[in-house]
Design an enzyme around this catalytic site. Sequence first.
Site, short mmCIF file in Angstrom:
data_model
loop_
_atom_site.label_atom_id
_atom_site.label_comp_id
_atom_site.label_asym_id
_atom_site.label_seq_id
_atom_site.Cartn_x
_atom_site.Cartn_y
_atom_site.Cartn_z
N CYS A 55 0.81 -1.21 0.00
CA CYS A 55 0.00 0.00 0.00
C CYS A 55 0.85 1.27 0.00
O CYS A 55 0.40 2.31 -0.47
CB CYS A 55 -0.92 0.02 1.23
SG CYS A 55 -2.24 -1.20 1.17
N ASN A 56 2.04 1.18 0.53
CA ASN A 56 2.87 2.37 0.69
C ASN A 56 4.09 2.44 -0.20
O ASN A 56 4.83 3.42 -0.14
CB ASN A 56 3.31 2.51 2.15
CG ASN A 56 2.20 3.02 3.04
OD1 ASN A 56 1.39 3.83 2.61
ND2 ASN A 56 2.13 2.53 4.26
N ARG A 57 4.30 1.43 -1.04
CA ARG A 57 5.47 1.48 -1.91
C ARG A 57 5.35 0.50 -3.07
O ARG A 57 4.71 -0.54 -2.97
CB ARG A 57 6.75 1.18 -1.11
CG ARG A 57 6.86 -0.23 -0.59
CD ARG A 57 8.14 -0.43 0.25
NE ARG A 57 8.09 0.34 1.48
CZ ARG A 57 8.91 1.33 1.79
NH1 ARG A 57 9.86 1.70 0.96
NH2 ARG A 57 8.79 1.97 2.96
N GLN A 124 5.57 -8.90 4.04
CA GLN A 124 5.32 -8.48 2.67
C GLN A 124 6.58 -8.61 1.81
O GLN A 124 6.51 -9.02 0.65
CB GLN A 124 4.80 -7.05 2.66
CG GLN A 124 3.40 -6.91 3.24
CD GLN A 124 2.99 -5.46 3.45
OE1 GLN A 124 3.82 -4.59 3.71
NE2 GLN A 124 1.70 -5.19 3.35
N GLY A 193 -14.16 -6.72 2.51
CA GLY A 193 -12.92 -7.29 1.99
C GLY A 193 -12.34 -8.24 3.02
O GLY A 193 -12.53 -8.07 4.22
N ALA A 194 -11.62 -9.23 2.53
CA ALA A 194 -11.11 -10.25 3.44
C ALA A 194 -9.59 -10.33 3.40
O ALA A 194 -9.00 -11.38 3.63
CB ALA A 194 -11.71 -11.61 3.07
N GLY A 195 -8.95 -9.19 3.13
CA GLY A 195 -7.49 -9.15 3.09
C GLY A 195 -6.87 -9.21 4.47
O GLY A 195 -7.55 -9.07 5.49
#
Length: 346
Positions: A55-57, A124, A193-195
Amino acid sequence: MNGTAATLFSLGASHHTTPIELREKIALGADKLPDFYRQLTGVAGLAEVAVLNTCNRVEFYGVASDPTAIDQIQAAFCATQALPVDVFASIRSHATGAAAIQHLIEVSSGLDSQMLGENEIFGQVKDAYADAQTRGSVGPVLNRVFQKAFQAAKAVRSSTAITIGQISVANVAVDLALTIFGDLSSTRVLLLGAGDIGEKTAKAFLSRGAAALTVSSRTLARAMQLASTYDATALPFEHFTTHLSDFDVVVCSTSAPGTIVTKEVMATAIRRRPSQPIFLIDLALPRDVDAKVGDLENVFLYNLDDLAKIAQQNLAARTAEVTQARALIAERTASLWASIAARCGG
Protein backbone atom coordinates in the site's frame (compact mmCIF):
# COMPACT_ATOMS: atom_id res chain seq x y z
CA MET A 1 26.25 -10.69 -18.54
CA ASN A 2 28.29 -10.19 -21.67
CA GLY A 3 31.45 -9.28 -19.75
CA THR A 4 29.99 -6.02 -18.50
CA ALA A 5 30.09 -5.38 -14.76
CA ALA A 6 26.68 -5.96 -13.21
CA THR A 7 25.01 -3.40 -10.96
CA LEU A 8 22.84 -4.19 -7.95
CA PHE A 9 20.07 -1.61 -7.77
CA SER A 10 16.78 -0.59 -6.20
CA LEU A 11 14.20 1.61 -7.90
CA GLY A 12 10.76 2.70 -6.76
CA ALA A 13 8.46 5.14 -5.05
CA SER A 14 7.00 5.17 -1.56
CA HIS A 15 5.02 7.21 0.93
CA HIS A 16 8.07 9.42 1.48
CA THR A 17 7.57 11.21 -1.84
CA THR A 18 4.14 10.06 -2.98
CA PRO A 19 0.79 11.27 -1.58
CA ILE A 20 -2.01 8.75 -1.30
CA GLU A 21 -3.76 10.14 -4.40
CA LEU A 22 -0.71 9.21 -6.48
CA ARG A 23 0.01 5.95 -4.65
CA GLU A 24 -3.40 4.82 -5.89
CA LYS A 25 -2.14 5.27 -9.44
CA ILE A 26 1.15 3.45 -8.99
CA ALA A 27 -0.21 0.51 -6.96
CA LEU A 28 0.44 -2.55 -9.11
CA GLY A 29 -2.66 -4.74 -9.09
CA ALA A 30 -2.19 -8.48 -8.60
CA ASP A 31 -3.81 -9.03 -12.00
CA LYS A 32 -1.11 -6.93 -13.69
CA LEU A 33 1.90 -8.43 -11.94
CA PRO A 34 2.36 -11.55 -14.12
CA ASP A 35 2.35 -9.51 -17.33
CA PHE A 36 4.70 -6.94 -15.83
CA TYR A 37 7.19 -9.67 -14.92
CA ARG A 38 6.95 -10.92 -18.50
CA GLN A 39 7.76 -7.42 -19.76
CA LEU A 40 10.82 -7.33 -17.53
CA THR A 41 12.24 -10.38 -19.32
CA GLY A 42 12.70 -8.09 -22.33
CA VAL A 43 14.77 -5.50 -20.47
CA ALA A 44 18.30 -5.49 -21.88
CA GLY A 45 20.94 -6.77 -19.47
CA LEU A 46 18.50 -7.42 -16.60
CA ALA A 47 19.77 -10.63 -15.01
CA GLU A 48 17.70 -10.70 -11.81
CA VAL A 49 14.67 -8.80 -10.49
CA ALA A 50 12.10 -8.84 -7.68
CA VAL A 51 9.04 -6.60 -7.33
CA LEU A 52 7.80 -5.33 -3.96
CA ASN A 53 4.27 -3.93 -4.10
CA THR A 54 2.46 -2.74 -0.95
CA CYS A 55 0.00 0.00 0.00
CA ASN A 56 2.87 2.37 0.69
CA ARG A 57 5.47 1.48 -1.91
CA VAL A 58 6.23 -0.05 -5.30
CA GLU A 59 9.89 -1.03 -5.61
CA PHE A 60 12.07 -3.07 -7.94
CA TYR A 61 15.28 -4.74 -6.81
CA GLY A 62 17.56 -6.10 -9.47
CA VAL A 63 20.91 -6.89 -11.01
CA ALA A 64 21.67 -5.49 -14.46
CA SER A 65 24.66 -5.19 -16.77
CA ASP A 66 23.09 -2.58 -19.07
CA PRO A 67 23.09 1.02 -17.78
CA THR A 68 19.77 1.66 -19.56
CA ALA A 69 17.96 -1.08 -17.58
CA ILE A 70 16.63 1.37 -14.99
CA ASP A 71 15.02 3.54 -17.65
CA GLN A 72 13.61 0.47 -19.39
CA ILE A 73 12.04 -0.80 -16.17
CA GLN A 74 10.60 2.63 -15.47
CA ALA A 75 9.15 2.84 -18.98
CA ALA A 76 7.57 -0.63 -18.72
CA PHE A 77 6.06 0.18 -15.34
CA CYS A 78 4.64 3.52 -16.47
CA ALA A 79 3.14 1.90 -19.58
CA THR A 80 1.51 -0.78 -17.41
CA GLN A 81 0.05 1.84 -15.06
CA ALA A 82 -0.81 4.40 -17.78
CA LEU A 83 1.32 6.88 -15.85
CA PRO A 84 3.40 9.64 -17.49
CA VAL A 85 7.09 8.81 -17.19
CA ASP A 86 7.90 12.31 -15.95
CA VAL A 87 5.42 11.90 -13.07
CA PHE A 88 7.09 8.70 -11.87
CA ALA A 89 10.54 10.20 -12.39
CA SER A 90 9.60 13.05 -10.06
CA ILE A 91 8.77 10.71 -7.15
CA ARG A 92 11.12 7.80 -7.67
CA SER A 93 14.14 6.89 -5.57
CA HIS A 94 17.10 4.98 -6.98
CA ALA A 95 20.08 3.38 -5.25
CA THR A 96 22.89 1.08 -6.31
CA GLY A 97 25.39 -1.19 -4.59
CA ALA A 98 25.63 -0.94 -0.82
CA ALA A 99 22.98 1.81 -0.73
CA ALA A 100 20.45 -0.55 -2.35
CA ILE A 101 21.25 -3.22 0.26
CA GLN A 102 20.86 -0.72 3.08
CA HIS A 103 17.52 0.40 1.70
CA LEU A 104 16.20 -3.18 1.53
CA ILE A 105 17.24 -3.86 5.12
CA GLU A 106 15.64 -0.61 6.31
CA VAL A 107 12.43 -1.51 4.48
CA SER A 108 12.39 -5.09 5.81
CA SER A 109 13.02 -4.01 9.40
CA GLY A 110 10.25 -1.40 9.40
CA LEU A 111 12.72 1.48 9.71
CA ASP A 112 11.54 2.95 6.41
CA SER A 113 7.83 2.39 7.07
CA GLN A 114 5.17 5.06 7.33
CA MET A 115 4.56 3.69 10.83
CA LEU A 116 8.08 3.25 12.16
CA GLY A 117 8.68 -0.31 13.30
CA GLU A 118 5.41 -1.76 12.00
CA ASN A 119 5.29 -5.53 11.68
CA GLU A 120 3.50 -6.22 8.40
CA ILE A 121 6.28 -5.11 6.05
CA PHE A 122 8.65 -7.95 6.95
CA GLY A 123 6.11 -10.52 5.78
CA GLN A 124 5.32 -8.48 2.67
CA VAL A 125 8.99 -8.39 1.63
CA LYS A 126 9.32 -12.13 2.26
CA ASP A 127 6.22 -12.78 0.14
CA ALA A 128 7.57 -10.59 -2.68
CA TYR A 129 10.87 -12.48 -2.65
CA ALA A 130 9.11 -15.86 -2.57
CA ASP A 131 6.97 -14.78 -5.53
CA ALA A 132 10.07 -13.76 -7.49
CA GLN A 133 11.66 -17.12 -6.66
CA THR A 134 8.58 -18.94 -7.97
CA ARG A 135 8.78 -16.94 -11.19
CA GLY A 136 12.47 -17.74 -11.55
CA SER A 137 13.44 -14.08 -11.75
CA VAL A 138 16.02 -14.05 -8.95
CA GLY A 139 19.48 -15.59 -9.00
CA PRO A 140 22.59 -15.90 -6.85
CA VAL A 141 22.98 -12.20 -6.08
CA LEU A 142 19.41 -11.36 -5.08
CA ASN A 143 19.04 -14.68 -3.27
CA ARG A 144 21.96 -13.76 -1.05
CA VAL A 145 20.91 -10.13 -0.68
CA PHE A 146 17.33 -10.93 0.38
CA GLN A 147 18.29 -13.77 2.72
CA LYS A 148 20.93 -11.65 4.45
CA ALA A 149 18.52 -8.69 4.55
CA PHE A 150 15.97 -10.83 6.39
CA GLN A 151 18.61 -11.88 8.93
CA ALA A 152 19.63 -8.24 9.43
CA ALA A 153 16.01 -7.11 9.79
CA LYS A 154 15.38 -9.73 12.46
CA ALA A 155 18.49 -8.56 14.31
CA VAL A 156 17.30 -4.94 14.18
CA ARG A 157 13.88 -5.83 15.51
CA SER A 158 15.20 -8.07 18.28
CA SER A 159 18.08 -5.89 19.48
CA THR A 160 16.40 -2.47 19.34
CA ALA A 161 13.07 -1.16 20.58
CA ILE A 162 11.75 0.38 17.36
CA THR A 163 8.67 -1.87 17.56
CA ILE A 164 7.42 -0.68 20.95
CA GLY A 165 4.17 1.23 21.27
CA GLN A 166 0.86 1.14 19.38
CA ILE A 167 2.32 1.09 15.89
CA SER A 168 0.00 -1.14 13.88
CA VAL A 169 -2.88 0.12 11.78
CA ALA A 170 -5.18 -2.15 13.80
CA ASN A 171 -4.18 -0.72 17.16
CA VAL A 172 -4.38 2.88 15.99
CA ALA A 173 -7.84 2.26 14.50
CA VAL A 174 -9.16 0.66 17.70
CA ASP A 175 -7.80 3.51 19.81
CA LEU A 176 -9.57 5.97 17.52
CA ALA A 177 -12.82 4.05 17.86
CA LEU A 178 -12.55 4.25 21.63
CA THR A 179 -12.29 8.04 21.43
CA ILE A 180 -15.38 8.15 19.20
CA PHE A 181 -17.61 5.65 20.98
CA GLY A 182 -16.09 5.57 24.45
CA ASP A 183 -16.87 1.87 24.76
CA LEU A 184 -16.96 -0.94 22.18
CA SER A 185 -19.24 -3.37 24.00
CA SER A 186 -22.23 -2.51 21.81
CA THR A 187 -20.27 -1.66 18.65
CA ARG A 188 -21.10 -3.56 15.45
CA VAL A 189 -18.22 -3.92 12.98
CA LEU A 190 -18.45 -4.54 9.22
CA LEU A 191 -15.36 -5.81 7.42
CA LEU A 192 -15.49 -5.09 3.68
CA GLY A 193 -12.92 -7.29 1.99
CA ALA A 194 -11.11 -10.25 3.44
CA GLY A 195 -7.49 -9.15 3.09
CA ASP A 196 -4.85 -9.62 5.76
CA ILE A 197 -4.69 -6.04 7.04
CA GLY A 198 -8.49 -5.80 7.24
CA GLU A 199 -8.73 -9.12 9.06
CA LYS A 200 -6.14 -8.02 11.62
CA THR A 201 -8.01 -4.77 12.20
CA ALA A 202 -11.35 -6.55 12.65
CA LYS A 203 -9.69 -9.06 15.00
CA ALA A 204 -8.31 -6.16 17.04
CA PHE A 205 -11.81 -4.74 17.46
CA LEU A 206 -13.11 -8.09 18.68
CA SER A 207 -10.23 -8.46 21.11
CA ARG A 208 -11.09 -5.05 22.59
CA GLY A 209 -14.72 -5.99 23.20
CA ALA A 210 -16.63 -5.13 20.01
CA ALA A 211 -20.11 -6.66 20.12
CA ALA A 212 -20.26 -8.34 16.72
CA LEU A 213 -18.45 -8.71 13.41
CA THR A 214 -19.94 -9.07 9.93
CA VAL A 215 -17.78 -9.95 6.94
CA SER A 216 -18.58 -9.03 3.34
CA SER A 217 -16.29 -9.93 0.46
CA ARG A 218 -16.64 -10.04 -3.29
CA THR A 219 -15.89 -13.75 -2.86
CA LEU A 220 -18.70 -15.05 -0.67
CA ALA A 221 -16.87 -18.30 0.14
CA ARG A 222 -13.95 -16.31 1.55
CA ALA A 223 -16.34 -14.15 3.59
CA MET A 224 -18.01 -17.25 5.01
CA GLN A 225 -14.65 -18.84 5.82
CA LEU A 226 -13.45 -15.75 7.66
CA ALA A 227 -16.79 -15.33 9.41
CA SER A 228 -16.66 -18.89 10.74
CA THR A 229 -13.16 -18.25 12.12
CA TYR A 230 -14.35 -15.36 14.26
CA ASP A 231 -17.90 -16.53 15.01
CA ALA A 232 -19.11 -13.71 12.76
CA THR A 233 -21.83 -13.25 10.14
CA ALA A 234 -21.25 -13.29 6.38
CA LEU A 235 -23.04 -10.69 4.24
CA PRO A 236 -23.31 -10.98 0.44
CA PHE A 237 -21.20 -8.20 -1.05
CA GLU A 238 -23.96 -6.95 -3.34
CA HIS A 239 -26.11 -6.19 -0.28
CA PHE A 240 -23.64 -4.32 1.92
CA THR A 241 -24.72 -0.82 0.84
CA THR A 242 -28.27 -1.39 2.05
CA HIS A 243 -27.00 -2.54 5.45
CA LEU A 244 -24.38 0.15 6.15
CA SER A 245 -26.69 1.88 8.61
CA ASP A 246 -26.60 -1.24 10.83
CA PHE A 247 -22.93 -0.77 11.64
CA ASP A 248 -20.91 1.56 13.82
CA VAL A 249 -17.48 0.72 12.39
CA VAL A 250 -16.75 -0.15 8.75
CA VAL A 251 -13.29 -1.49 7.92
CA CYS A 252 -12.64 -1.27 4.17
CA SER A 253 -9.84 -3.37 2.69
CA THR A 254 -10.99 -4.67 -0.69
CA SER A 255 -8.87 -4.93 -3.81
CA ALA A 256 -11.52 -3.17 -5.89
CA PRO A 257 -10.09 -0.95 -8.65
CA GLY A 258 -12.06 2.08 -7.46
CA THR A 259 -14.51 3.54 -4.94
CA ILE A 260 -17.16 1.21 -3.49
CA VAL A 261 -18.57 3.56 -0.81
CA THR A 262 -19.82 6.82 -2.32
CA LYS A 263 -20.98 9.97 -0.59
CA GLU A 264 -24.55 9.29 -1.71
CA VAL A 265 -24.54 5.76 -0.30
CA MET A 266 -23.13 6.93 3.02
CA ALA A 267 -25.53 9.89 3.21
CA THR A 268 -28.43 7.44 2.93
CA ALA A 269 -26.93 5.23 5.65
CA ILE A 270 -26.39 8.09 8.08
CA ARG A 271 -29.97 9.33 7.61
CA ARG A 272 -31.18 5.93 8.79
CA ARG A 273 -29.30 6.27 12.07
CA PRO A 274 -29.75 9.87 13.23
CA SER A 275 -27.30 11.07 15.91
CA GLN A 276 -25.33 7.82 15.71
CA PRO A 277 -21.81 8.19 14.29
CA ILE A 278 -20.20 5.84 11.76
CA PHE A 279 -16.45 5.26 11.83
CA LEU A 280 -14.96 4.37 8.42
CA ILE A 281 -11.43 2.95 8.26
CA ASP A 282 -10.22 2.88 4.66
CA LEU A 283 -7.20 0.58 4.44
CA ALA A 284 -7.48 -0.04 0.71
CA LEU A 285 -5.33 1.29 -2.11
CA PRO A 286 -6.87 2.39 -4.39
CA ARG A 287 -9.16 3.75 -1.69
CA ASP A 288 -12.55 2.11 -1.16
CA VAL A 289 -14.24 5.24 0.19
CA ASP A 290 -14.82 8.49 -1.67
CA ALA A 291 -12.91 11.21 0.20
CA LYS A 292 -16.08 13.39 0.11
CA VAL A 293 -17.71 10.96 2.53
CA GLY A 294 -15.66 12.60 5.26
CA ASP A 295 -17.62 15.83 4.76
CA LEU A 296 -20.82 14.23 6.08
CA GLU A 297 -21.93 15.00 9.61
CA ASN A 298 -21.40 12.19 12.12
CA VAL A 299 -19.11 10.34 9.71
CA PHE A 300 -15.48 9.81 10.79
CA LEU A 301 -13.33 8.76 7.84
CA TYR A 302 -9.65 7.82 8.17
CA ASN A 303 -7.36 6.44 5.47
CA LEU A 304 -3.85 4.98 5.68
CA ASP A 305 -2.15 8.39 5.71
CA ASP A 306 -4.48 9.65 8.45
CA LEU A 307 -3.69 6.66 10.65
CA ALA A 308 0.04 7.09 10.06
CA LYS A 309 -0.11 10.70 11.22
CA ILE A 310 -1.82 9.63 14.42
CA ALA A 311 0.79 6.95 14.95
CA GLN A 312 3.46 9.65 15.01
CA GLN A 313 2.20 10.53 18.48
CA ASN A 314 3.64 7.20 19.63
CA LEU A 315 6.93 7.81 17.87
CA ALA A 316 8.96 9.42 20.65
CA ALA A 317 9.73 6.19 22.48
CA ARG A 318 11.03 4.57 19.28
CA THR A 319 12.93 7.49 17.80
CA ALA A 320 15.77 7.03 20.28
CA GLU A 321 16.25 3.52 18.89
CA VAL A 322 16.67 4.64 15.28
CA THR A 323 20.33 5.58 15.70
CA GLN A 324 21.12 2.17 17.13
CA ALA A 325 19.14 0.47 14.37
CA ARG A 326 20.93 2.43 11.64
CA ALA A 327 24.34 1.57 13.11
CA LEU A 328 23.45 -2.12 13.07
CA ILE A 329 22.14 -1.87 9.51
CA ALA A 330 25.30 -0.07 8.36
CA GLU A 331 27.43 -2.87 9.82
CA ARG A 332 25.35 -5.60 8.16
CA THR A 333 25.28 -3.70 4.86
CA ALA A 334 29.07 -3.31 4.76
CA SER A 335 29.58 -7.00 5.46
CA LEU A 336 27.12 -8.14 2.80
CA TRP A 337 28.35 -5.68 0.20
CA ALA A 338 31.94 -6.79 0.73
CA SER A 339 30.89 -10.35 -0.07
CA ILE A 340 29.16 -9.54 -3.38
CA ALA A 341 30.86 -6.33 -4.58
CA ALA A 342 33.15 -8.18 -6.96
CA ARG A 343 30.10 -9.47 -8.86
CA CYS A 344 28.25 -6.15 -8.81
CA GLY A 345 30.68 -3.48 -9.86
CA GLY A 346 32.41 -3.06 -6.49
